[in-house]
Design a protein around this motif. Structure first.
Motif, PDB file in Angstrom:
ATOM      1  N   ASP A 186       0.806  -1.216   0.000  1.00 32.45           N
ATOM      2  CA  ASP A 186       0.000   0.000   0.000  1.00 32.45           C
ATOM      3  C   ASP A 186       0.841   1.269   0.000  1.00 32.45           C
ATOM      4  O   ASP A 186       0.306   2.360  -0.230  1.00 32.45           O
ATOM      5  CB  ASP A 186      -0.927   0.016   1.217  1.00 32.45           C
ATOM      6  CG  ASP A 186      -1.955  -1.111   1.175  1.00 32.45           C
ATOM      7  OD1 ASP A 186      -2.302  -1.545   0.061  1.00 32.45           O
ATOM      8  OD2 ASP A 186      -2.384  -1.551   2.252  1.00 32.45           O
ATOM      9  N   SER A 187       2.145   1.129   0.273  1.00 31.06           N
ATOM     10  CA  SER A 187       2.990   2.329   0.324  1.00 31.06           C
ATOM     11  C   SER A 187       3.656   2.629  -1.012  1.00 31.06           C
ATOM     12  O   SER A 187       4.450   3.561  -1.113  1.00 31.06           O
ATOM     13  CB  SER A 187       4.083   2.155   1.387  1.00 31.06           C
ATOM     14  OG  SER A 187       5.028   1.177   0.979  1.00 31.06           O
ATOM     15  N   VAL A 188       3.321   1.863  -2.049  1.00 26.34           N
ATOM     16  CA  VAL A 188       3.983   2.000  -3.344  1.00 26.34           C
ATOM     17  C   VAL A 188       3.127   2.827  -4.295  1.00 26.34           C
ATOM     18  O   VAL A 188       1.928   2.581  -4.462  1.00 26.34           O
ATOM     19  CB  VAL A 188       4.269   0.619  -3.960  1.00 26.34           C
ATOM     20  CG1 VAL A 188       4.934   0.759  -5.330  1.00 26.34           C
ATOM     21  CG2 VAL A 188       5.156  -0.208  -3.034  1.00 26.34           C
ATOM     22  N   ASP A 189       3.747   3.839  -4.922  1.00 28.66           N
ATOM     23  CA  ASP A 189       3.079   4.662  -5.925  1.00 28.66           C
ATOM     24  C   ASP A 189       2.865   3.812  -7.174  1.00 28.66           C
ATOM     25  O   ASP A 189       3.831   3.323  -7.774  1.00 28.66           O
ATOM     26  CB  ASP A 189       3.950   5.873  -6.263  1.00 28.66           C
ATOM     27  CG  ASP A 189       3.246   6.863  -7.184  1.00 28.66           C
ATOM     28  OD1 ASP A 189       2.579   6.413  -8.132  1.00 28.66           O
ATOM     29  OD2 ASP A 189       3.383   8.076  -6.972  1.00 28.66           O
ATOM     30  N   PRO A 190       1.607   3.611  -7.602  1.00 28.24           N
ATOM     31  CA  PRO A 190       1.353   2.734  -8.759  1.00 28.24           C
ATOM     32  C   PRO A 190       1.941   3.265 -10.061  1.00 28.24           C
ATOM     33  O   PRO A 190       2.176   2.495 -10.986  1.00 28.24           O
ATOM     34  CB  PRO A 190      -0.178   2.677  -8.817  1.00 28.24           C
ATOM     35  CG  PRO A 190      -0.648   3.902  -8.100  1.00 28.24           C
ATOM     36  CD  PRO A 190       0.366   4.171  -7.037  1.00 28.24           C
ATOM     37  N   ASP A 191       2.172   4.564 -10.137  1.00 26.25           N
ATOM     38  CA  ASP A 191       2.713   5.153 -11.368  1.00 26.25           C
ATOM     39  C   ASP A 191       4.230   5.010 -11.450  1.00 26.25           C
ATOM     40  O   ASP A 191       4.778   4.712 -12.511  1.00 26.25           O
ATOM     41  CB  ASP A 191       2.322   6.631 -11.465  1.00 26.25           C
ATOM     42  CG  ASP A 191       0.814   6.818 -11.572  1.00 26.25           C
ATOM     43  OD1 ASP A 191       0.153   5.971 -12.213  1.00 26.25           O
ATOM     44  OD2 ASP A 191       0.300   7.801 -10.997  1.00 26.25           O
ATOM     45  N   THR A 192       4.911   5.241 -10.328  1.00 21.28           N
ATOM     46  CA  THR A 192       6.378   5.225 -10.342  1.00 21.28           C
ATOM     47  C   THR A 192       6.968   3.915  -9.848  1.00 21.28           C
ATOM     48  O   THR A 192       8.122   3.596 -10.128  1.00 21.28           O
ATOM     49  CB  THR A 192       6.934   6.360  -9.484  1.00 21.28           C
ATOM     50  OG1 THR A 192       6.587   6.127  -8.100  1.00 21.28           O
ATOM     51  CG2 THR A 192       6.375   7.707  -9.934  1.00 21.28           C
ATOM     52  N   GLY A 193       6.176   3.154  -9.056  1.00 19.69           N
ATOM     53  CA  GLY A 193       6.698   1.936  -8.459  1.00 19.69           C
ATOM     54  C   GLY A 193       7.615   2.198  -7.292  1.00 19.69           C
ATOM     55  O   GLY A 193       8.267   1.280  -6.794  1.00 19.69           O
ATOM     56  N   LEU A 194       7.673   3.461  -6.820  1.00 21.00           N
ATOM     57  CA  LEU A 194       8.547   3.833  -5.712  1.00 21.00           C
ATOM     58  C   LEU A 194       7.748   3.991  -4.430  1.00 21.00           C
ATOM     59  O   LEU A 194       6.527   4.200  -4.459  1.00 21.00           O
ATOM     60  CB  LEU A 194       9.280   5.138  -6.038  1.00 21.00           C
ATOM     61  CG  LEU A 194      10.168   5.126  -7.280  1.00 21.00           C
ATOM     62  CD1 LEU A 194      10.764   6.514  -7.520  1.00 21.00           C
ATOM     63  CD2 LEU A 194      11.267   4.077  -7.165  1.00 21.00           C
ATOM     64  N   ASP A 195       8.440   3.917  -3.319  1.00 25.75           N
ATOM     65  CA  ASP A 195       7.809   4.120  -2.022  1.00 25.75           C
ATOM     66  C   ASP A 195       7.327   5.550  -1.909  1.00 25.75           C
ATOM     67  O   ASP A 195       8.084   6.499  -2.150  1.00 25.75           O
ATOM     68  CB  ASP A 195       8.797   3.802  -0.903  1.00 25.75           C
ATOM     69  CG  ASP A 195       8.133   3.810   0.454  1.00 25.75           C
ATOM     70  OD1 ASP A 195       7.876   4.913   0.980  1.00 25.75           O
ATOM     71  OD2 ASP A 195       7.871   2.730   0.998  1.00 25.75           O
ATOM     72  N   ILE A 196       6.065   5.727  -1.554  1.00 20.35           N
ATOM     73  CA  ILE A 196       5.467   7.063  -1.526  1.00 20.35           C
ATOM     74  C   ILE A 196       6.165   7.975  -0.523  1.00 20.35           C
ATOM     75  O   ILE A 196       6.390   9.156  -0.786  1.00 20.35           O
ATOM     76  CB  ILE A 196       3.958   6.961  -1.188  1.00 20.35           C
ATOM     77  CG1 ILE A 196       3.221   6.206  -2.291  1.00 20.35           C
ATOM     78  CG2 ILE A 196       3.345   8.333  -0.970  1.00 20.35           C
ATOM     79  CD1 ILE A 196       1.777   5.879  -1.970  1.00 20.35           C
ATOM     80  N   SER A 197       6.524   7.452   0.624  1.00 25.32           N
ATOM     81  CA  SER A 197       7.087   8.284   1.692  1.00 25.32           C
ATOM     82  C   SER A 197       8.559   8.605   1.480  1.00 25.32           C
ATOM     83  O   SER A 197       9.026   9.664   1.872  1.00 25.32           O
ATOM     84  CB  SER A 197       6.891   7.611   3.050  1.00 25.32           C
ATOM     85  OG  SER A 197       7.534   6.347   3.076  1.00 25.32           O
ATOM     86  N   THR A 198       9.308   7.689   0.844  1.00 30.30           N
ATOM     87  CA  THR A 198      10.752   7.890   0.709  1.00 30.30           C
ATOM     88  C   THR A 198      11.198   8.230  -0.705  1.00 30.30           C
ATOM     89  O   THR A 198      12.284   8.775  -0.900  1.00 30.30           O
ATOM     90  CB  THR A 198      11.518   6.632   1.155  1.00 30.30           C
ATOM     91  OG1 THR A 198      11.221   5.552   0.253  1.00 30.30           O
ATOM     92  CG2 THR A 198      11.126   6.237   2.569  1.00 30.30           C
ATOM     93  N   GLY A 199      10.376   7.894  -1.701  1.00 30.87           N
ATOM     94  CA  GLY A 199      10.780   8.101  -3.079  1.00 30.87           C
ATOM     95  C   GLY A 199      11.816   7.100  -3.561  1.00 30.87           C
ATOM     96  O   GLY A 199      12.366   7.236  -4.658  1.00 30.87           O
ATOM     97  N   LEU A 200      12.070   6.097  -2.747  1.00 33.66           N
ATOM     98  CA  LEU A 200      13.062   5.069  -3.085  1.00 33.66           C
ATOM     99  C   LEU A 200      12.365   3.779  -3.501  1.00 33.66           C
ATOM    100  O   LEU A 200      11.144   3.640  -3.371  1.00 33.66           O
ATOM    101  CB  LEU A 200      13.971   4.809  -1.877  1.00 33.66           C
ATOM    102  CG  LEU A 200      14.722   6.014  -1.314  1.00 33.66           C
ATOM    103  CD1 LEU A 200      15.478   5.618  -0.041  1.00 33.66           C
ATOM    104  CD2 LEU A 200      15.684   6.592  -2.354  1.00 33.66           C
ATOM    105  N   SER A 201      13.152   2.830  -3.975  1.00 35.31           N
ATOM    106  CA  SER A 201      12.593   1.520  -4.302  1.00 35.31           C
ATOM    107  C   SER A 201      12.015   0.907  -3.035  1.00 35.31           C
ATOM    108  O   SER A 201      12.636   0.963  -1.966  1.00 35.31           O
ATOM    109  CB  SER A 201      13.678   0.606  -4.868  1.00 35.31           C
ATOM    110  OG  SER A 201      14.149   1.119  -6.105  1.00 35.31           O
TER     111      SER A 201
END
Length: 440
Positions: A186-201
């Motif tokens: 649930d913490s993954v941005d569906p568009d980028t595939g990155l962690d929403i809070s950290t911006g990392l993988s």
């Protein structure tokens, strides 16, 4: 790391002001820290297998094992048979019964105590009981160890069986899938595939670097198992097949309230009463499925001969429970004592004959079998008997790889003349492992 979280781990240890569990947590935490000091973390993976009367493999592991039955998802253990302990591997496609989520103990349950306490289930679900598989994230390992808490019986055999599987290459498909599975989807941005809070993988359940583990036995890798107990094998229980799945003859209606008054005399001869309010009503079909019209027994009201479940079967009224749903609500004892009070043989049918007991002698044989298999694969087995009784000391000694691999921390707090504590034992093992790596 096969770590004992049975009930006796709550007892005081020889370590001042610490229970056995607290002393183990200090020792295991320091072991993890030491193992990664001045080391390339991508070379070392550690798994933790907490065990009591069962092993909670966790939803993530069992969901990637297609052979495990799916009659419920209340807990995540499996039942093994004797032949399973004669080989290291668990084939993910092997048909294995998911352990029924039930409480078989006879607590002399009171009328009102029908709620199923998860901590008492044969398959533990409490925090810290789940397997942590193949990681090098020190903070996660520390958190797992800190979350462990004591309770339940002791099944060293099942703990070692799961540890053997996590060292065997047949388990690689499961680990590979976990290396691609996000810890928190649930913490993954569906568009980028990155962690929403950290911006990392996003963090994976198993770090991607370990996606090919467990490696083959002949690969350039050393496999090590640490087995620790403070006790000895005790009984485990398996729900009989007839009660594992499918529709039960019990209905439940939440829309009922009843007051029950209990009175007693205290030590001074004074009469005391307490009134409690209980909700929900159980109904049990008392006639065979082919008998019409059916009759029902209303449990709380102790009314037999009713023409329908309490409140009828409208959408918001009585619902027929599956067996997994029933055992998630009531203990075997409560069900026998109250739902089936109308039967003359209710205790024999619904308690005595509802489960099978796996006794200590059989479990000791299973432990001996799996330990022999593990050592036959050139896996180093370190055994720790932590203030354990003589039977447990012998079992762990026999399971270990022999001289230099077995440690007995005595109730005096030490190991022979050297007087090693549990923390010092884990440090000795860490030192031996790191020395072994450097000399190979």
């Amino acid at each position: 790391m096969v770590l004992d979280i049975s009930g006796s781990m709550s007892w005081d240890s020889a370590t001042e002001d610490k229970t056995k569990m607290e002393a183990l947590q200090d020792a295991a935490t320091q072991f993890v820290t030491t193992m990664y000091e001045k080391e390339n973390p991508d070379k070392i993976s550690i798994s933790i297998i907490p065990y009591n009367n069962q092993v909670n493999a966790g939803e993530n592991i069992l969901s990637n094992m297609p052979g495990v039955t799916t009659e419920h998802d209340y807990s995540h253990c499996v039942d093994f048979v004797d032949s399973d302990f004669k080989e290291n591997a668990i084939n993910p496609n092997q048909v294995l019964n998911r352990t029924a989520h039930f409480d078989r103990r006879n607590y002399n349950d009171d009328y009102e105590d029908e709620r199923h306490y998860v901590s008492r289930s044969v398959c533990t679900t409490r925090a810290g009981s789940e397997i942590t598989a193949m990681t090098n994230i020190v903070s996660d390992l520390h958190d797992q160890i800190a979350a462990m808490s004591p309770g339940g019986n002791t099944s060293i055999d099942i703990g070692v069986k799961w540890a053997a599987a996590l060292l065997d290459p047949q388990f690689q498909p499961v680990i590979n899938k976990l290396s691609k599975q996000n810890v928190d989807p649930d913490s993954v941005d569906p568009d980028t595939g990155l962690d929403i809070s950290t911006g990392l993988s996003p963090q994976k359940i198993v770090p991607a670097v370990f996606d090919n583990r467990p490696m083959k036995y002949e690969a350039n890798v050393k496999k090590i198992m640490i087995v620790m107990t403070d006790g000895e094998n005790t009984e485990n229980w398996i729900l009989n097949e007839a009660y594992r799945d499918g529709a039960s003859d019990v209905w439940y209606n939440p829309n009922y309230e009843q007051e029950v008054t209990n009175c007693w005399y205290n030590r001074w001869g004074q009469r005391r009463c307490e009134t409690n309010r209980y909700t929900g009503e159980y109904s049990v079909r008392t006639t065979a499925p082919d008998v019409t019209p059916p009759e029902y027994y209303w449990t709380r009201q102790e009314l037999a001969g009713q023409s329908e479940p309490f409140g009828g079967e409208a959408d918001d009224q009585s619902v027929r429970l599956t067996y997994p749903q029933l055992w998630n609500r009531v203990t075997l004892d409560w069900n026998a004592e109250y739902n089936y009070a109308w039967q003359s043989n209710h205790n024999q049918t619904w308690y005595d004959n509802a489960f099978t007991t796996v006794y200590r002698s059989e479990k000791d044989t299973r432990l001996s079998d799996i330990c022999s298999e593990v050592k036959g694969k050139d896996i180093d087995v370190y055994g720790i008997a932590f203030e354990a009784p003589a039977v447990g000391v012998t079992a762990i000694d026999n399971c270990s790889s022999g001289a230099g691999f077995f440690y007995e921390v005595k109730k005096s707090g030490g190991l022979g003349e050297s007087e090693q504590t549990i923390t010092q034992v884990f440090e000795s093992i860490a030192t031996a492992i790191k020395r072994l790596r450097l000399t190979q």
